[in-house]
Each structure stands twice: as C-alpha cells, then as structure tokens.
Write an enzyme that holds these catalytic residues in place. Sequence first.
Site, mmCIF file in Angstrom:
data_model
loop_
_atom_site.group_PDB
_atom_site.id
_atom_site.type_symbol
_atom_site.label_atom_id
_atom_site.label_comp_id
_atom_site.label_asym_id
_atom_site.label_seq_id
_atom_site.Cartn_x
_atom_site.Cartn_y
_atom_site.Cartn_z
ATOM 1 N N CYS A 30 -0.128 3.862 2.847
ATOM 2 C CA CYS A 30 0.414 2.933 3.871
ATOM 3 C C CYS A 30 2.706 3.408 4.360
ATOM 4 C CB CYS A 30 0.740 1.905 4.124
ATOM 5 S SG CYS A 30 -1.065 1.483 4.233
ATOM 6 N N CYS A 37 0.748 -1.215 0.089
ATOM 7 C CA CYS A 37 -0.215 0.539 0.007
ATOM 8 C C CYS A 37 0.518 1.111 0.052
ATOM 9 C CB CYS A 37 -0.660 0.111 1.145
ATOM 10 S SG CYS A 37 -1.962 1.894 1.657
#
Length: 106
Positions: free
Chosen positions: A33, A30
């Site tokens: 993230c 991600c």
Amino acid sequence: MSLIKVEDQNFKQTIAQEGVVLVDFWAPWCGPCKMIAPVLEEMNQQLGDKLTIAKMNVDDNPETPGAYGIMSIPTMKLFKNGVEVATTVGFKPLQDMMSWVEPHLN
C-alpha cells in the site's frame, strides 16, 4: 483534483458522482500500500481532471471493504458513474495502472 479520503459514511456518495472514481482500499501497516501511494499521486497529477482518487483505510472502515469482499490490500476498484467497472489487487507500476484506468476514461 486532490486525492480524497473516503469513509464508510460517505462511500456511496463518493462513487455515485458522475465520472470515474478509483478507490484504493489500504492500511497504514501494508507495505505494498505504501509502494502504490506515489503511483496514485502521479496518476492524480496526470489524470486529475478526468479521475477522482479516493483512499479508504480498511482498518478504520470495515463495513465497505466487507461489502465488496476485499480480502487483500491494496485493492483498487474503478467505478464509472456509480457502477463498478474494474478491480486490481496488489502493487502495479505507473504504466500498468495507467493502462488499467485509461479505457474507462472515455
């Protein structure tokens, strides 16, 4: 305090501790993230004695994110004395994250 890794097996014990716990639901693939990781590191340095930051990899731990209805990552949830008090989704710069957390630290 350092950032801690939390898993399905120890999630409830982690959030049940006294004080404020920020749980970061994330995955290694991600992009946002990866962007929020240094923000959380900085928060840990600034608020480490007042805040526990726990990171949960949603790929390795599907049970807890499912129970909390996590649909997008990164999702950050704040727990105070075991009770969920706030949620935010997506990347936020440090100042926004600090503003989100600080009202719950008293």
